[in-house]
Design an enzyme around this catalytic site. Structure first.
Site, PDB file in Angstrom:
ATOM      1  N   GLU A 173       1.525  -5.078  11.366  1.00 30.65           N
ATOM      2  CA  GLU A 173       1.054  -3.704  11.226  1.00 30.65           C
ATOM      3  C   GLU A 173       1.787  -2.795  12.215  1.00 30.65           C
ATOM      4  OE1 GLU A 173      -1.793  -2.090   9.672  1.00 30.65           O
ATOM      5  OE2 GLU A 173      -2.732  -3.791   8.620  1.00 30.65           O
ATOM      6  N   HIS A 189       0.852  -1.185   0.000  1.00 33.39           N
ATOM      7  CA  HIS A 189       0.000   0.000   0.000  1.00 33.39           C
ATOM      8  C   HIS A 189       0.886   1.233   0.000  1.00 33.39           C
ATOM      9  CE1 HIS A 189      -3.591  -2.358   1.863  1.00 33.39           C
ATOM     10  NE2 HIS A 189      -3.712  -2.270   0.554  1.00 33.39           N
ATOM     11  N   GLU A 207       1.608   3.682   3.004  1.00 28.65           N
ATOM     12  CA  GLU A 207       2.267   3.108   4.181  1.00 28.65           C
ATOM     13  C   GLU A 207       3.782   3.058   3.971  1.00 28.65           C
ATOM     14  OE1 GLU A 207       0.240  -0.638   4.536  1.00 28.65           O
ATOM     15  OE2 GLU A 207      -1.729   0.324   4.715  1.00 28.65           O
ATOM     16  N   HIS A 218       2.482  -3.791   6.994  1.00 35.23           N
ATOM     17  CA  HIS A 218       1.464  -2.768   6.753  1.00 35.23           C
ATOM     18  C   HIS A 218       1.469  -1.758   7.902  1.00 35.23           C
ATOM     19  CE1 HIS A 218      -0.635  -4.397   3.205  1.00 35.23           C
ATOM     20  NE2 HIS A 218      -0.294  -5.593   3.686  1.00 35.23           N
TER      21      HIS A 218
END
Length: 239
Positions: A205, A36, A39, A150
């Site tokens: 994450e 992504h 990010e 992420h």
């Protein structure tokens, strides 16, 4: 970059940026960053691993930036507006659009009503050059485990296929929550496709934070993960 890593091109993005994987001497796992584009912390952390781990110590191949066009544009999607983490040929894939939170939203506002950022899942699974190239790379390398970086949920998301010890070590090293559910569907996600094919996948994450704080919190555990098998083998031989 620390010594010994081999860099190979494995494809190109929509706009022609080269997609690269950094390979240790004996790649057994794979770490993916920058899927992504909103990010970029994940790209910086992946670079930090390469700077701190010798290729001879590591068993983890590293994709530094899986969505270079998105990172350049600071957008979640690739240059065609597709969320690459909804474009893999998992049984969960659905054509259409998928909601997400706007980049940088206050954590207190992360409630379903505010999932107003809409992305295409693509015209078909692997319709995008970035996801197709990454899937081909994974099939070529045959990793026994994939770590997918992420932001910004501050958790380690595991699945039944993942050895409990590995996920727990990563969570404990950074003081992250260890969970098997993030409460929202992710159709066509990389982890779903890997799970369909029997490959364990951990979603790691991190938070939105400055680089010194991110490095201090996350790099020790991530470097240990990248070098885990070599260090365990050496420890066992000494014992």
């Amino acid at each position: 970059m620390a010594g010994g890593w081999r860099t190979e091109a494995y494809g190109r993005s929509v706009r022609g940026a080269e997609l690269r994987v950094h390979l240790p001497y004996e790649p057994r796992h794979l770490l993916v960053a920058g899927l992504h584009g909103e990010e970029p912390e994940t790209v910086l952390l992946a670079r930090g691993i390469l700077d701190r781990a010798e290729a001879s110590e590591a068993t983890c191949a590293i994709v530094l930036c899986a969505n270079p066009d998105g990172v350049a544009d600071a957008t979640r999607q690739n240059a065609r507006g597709v969320d690459l983490n909804r474009n893999f040929p998992a049984t969960s894939w659905r054509e259409g659009r998928t909601p997400s939170y706007p980049a940088g939203i206050d954590p207190e506002l992360r409630v379903p009503a505010n999932r107003t950022n809409s992305s295409s899942t693509g015209t078909a699974p692997l319709s995008e050059p970035e996801s197709a190239a990454l899937a081909a790379l994974i099939e070529r390398l045959g990793p026994s485990l994939v770590l997918d970086l992420h932001a910004p949920l501050e958790l380690v998301l595991t699945t039944p296929l993942v050895p409990d010890g590995i996920a727990r070590e990563l969570a404990e090293a950074a003081g992250l929550e260890l969970t098997d559910d993030i409460g929202s569907p992710v159709p066509g996600a990389l982890r779903d496709w890997l799970g369909d094919n029997g490959v364990p996948c951990i979603t790691y994450e991190v938070e939105h934070a400055g680089l010194p704080a991110l490095y201090a919190r996350h790099l020790p555990g991530l470097v240990a993960f990248a070098c885990r098998e070599v260090r365990q083998t050496r420890a066992a031989s000494r014992g």
